[in-house]
Design an enzyme around this catalytic site. Sequence first.
Site, PDB file in Angstrom:
ATOM      1  CG  HIS A  58       4.913  -3.928   2.509  1.00 24.05           C
ATOM      2  ND1 HIS A  58       5.488  -4.978   1.993  1.00 24.05           N
ATOM      3  CD2 HIS A  58       3.706  -3.946   2.056  1.00 24.05           C
ATOM      4  CE1 HIS A  58       4.481  -6.106   1.836  1.00 24.05           C
ATOM      5  NE2 HIS A  58       3.547  -5.287   1.603  1.00 24.05           N
ATOM      6  CG  HIS A  60       0.075  -3.884   3.326  1.00 22.66           C
ATOM      7  ND1 HIS A  60       0.160  -4.128   1.658  1.00 22.66           N
ATOM      8  CD2 HIS A  60      -0.427  -2.629   3.437  1.00 22.66           C
ATOM      9  CE1 HIS A  60      -0.319  -2.806   1.153  1.00 22.66           C
ATOM     10  NE2 HIS A  60      -0.615  -1.979   2.170  1.00 22.66           N
ATOM     11  CG  ASP A  62      -0.592  -9.620   3.487  1.00 20.58           C
ATOM     12  OD1 ASP A  62      -0.431  -8.404   3.636  1.00 20.58           O
ATOM     13  OD2 ASP A  62      -0.843 -10.068   2.360  1.00 20.58           O
ATOM     14  CG  HIS A  63       3.927  -8.677   3.681  1.00 19.60           C
ATOM     15  ND1 HIS A  63       4.926  -9.255   2.911  1.00 19.60           N
ATOM     16  CD2 HIS A  63       2.973  -8.538   3.012  1.00 19.60           C
ATOM     17  CE1 HIS A  63       4.181  -9.471   1.872  1.00 19.60           C
ATOM     18  NE2 HIS A  63       3.044  -9.075   1.842  1.00 19.60           N
ATOM     19  CG  HIS A 116       2.327  -3.283  -2.601  1.00 19.69           C
ATOM     20  ND1 HIS A 116       1.084  -3.496  -3.083  1.00 19.69           N
ATOM     21  CD2 HIS A 116       2.350  -3.524  -1.568  1.00 19.69           C
ATOM     22  CE1 HIS A 116       0.631  -4.425  -2.311  1.00 19.69           C
ATOM     23  NE2 HIS A 116       1.412  -4.354  -1.231  1.00 19.69           N
ATOM     24  CG  ASP A 135       3.509  -7.616  -1.547  1.00 21.55           C
ATOM     25  OD1 ASP A 135       4.009  -8.935  -1.445  1.00 21.55           O
ATOM     26  OD2 ASP A 135       2.445  -7.671  -0.782  1.00 21.55           O
ATOM     27  CG  HIS A 173       1.565 -12.265  -1.987  1.00 22.58           C
ATOM     28  ND1 HIS A 173       0.418 -12.639  -1.152  1.00 22.58           N
ATOM     29  CD2 HIS A 173       1.964 -10.987  -1.821  1.00 22.58           C
ATOM     30  CE1 HIS A 173       0.315 -11.772  -0.174  1.00 22.58           C
ATOM     31  NE2 HIS A 173       1.269 -10.654  -0.600  1.00 22.58           N
TER      32      HIS A 173
END
Length: 257
Positions: A58, A60, A62-63, A116, A135, A173
């Site tokens: 996805h 975001h 932090d990915h 998410h 996530d 995570h």
Amino acid sequence: MTMPLEIITLPCLSDNYAFLIHNPDSGETALVDAPEAGAIKAALEERGWGLDWILLTHHHWDHVDGVAELREAYGAKVTGAEADAHRLPDLDLAVKDGGTFTLLGEEVQVMDVSGHTVGHIAYYLPGADAVFTADSLMALGCGRLFEGTPQQMWASLSRLAALPPQTMVYSGHEYTQSNGAFAATVDPGNPALQDRIRDIASAREKGDPTVPSSLQLELGTNPFLRAGDSAIRAHLGMEDADDAEVFAEIRRRKDNF
């Protein structure tokens, strides 16, 4: 004799995970999600591996933040959801729900697991008994609903729950200890959950990751997969609600935990 794929759980940032998938026969390597370049490059260099593919779950930051640097360093090709292509790094291969492709000699099945985010996908490798869920389904939890609805997330989790129980769940995570503390508030009479909470505490004391986890373990202990459980429903006073409504209440309580 063909050797099985090697899958490495790689801590990134403060609490993210990326995953290296390596075929020891061909020498090819893929990466699932790229939270940062530095830790991933160090792990590749330590093993003497290149990087052929990056699979994104996805959009975001932090990915995806490490994609540009890794692509430049290794020439890796990038795969992600066609539905999310407008907000992902440039894709070499755009995939969609129900599609399949071959990665490192293994079939990969693409699953839409929106909730998410809308457009979030998971990658299921049946030959390796592995699903990369980021996530969506997480160890003892699920991702916060930033874009999707509880009904969407419940449908996504239900699809993942139907995979073979021996499937290992590679989520995005290290939230498992806090997820366990919450799970005990909605499923307090579950002895398997109490055992897992103790195992998690022991692992984290040693600095060991709690990811991956088996789907069988999640089915027995993760409250976000257990909206149909009679004890949880009784605890919540929701004996007559449908499963999606029970899930929504569990997610609401987690958001306020």
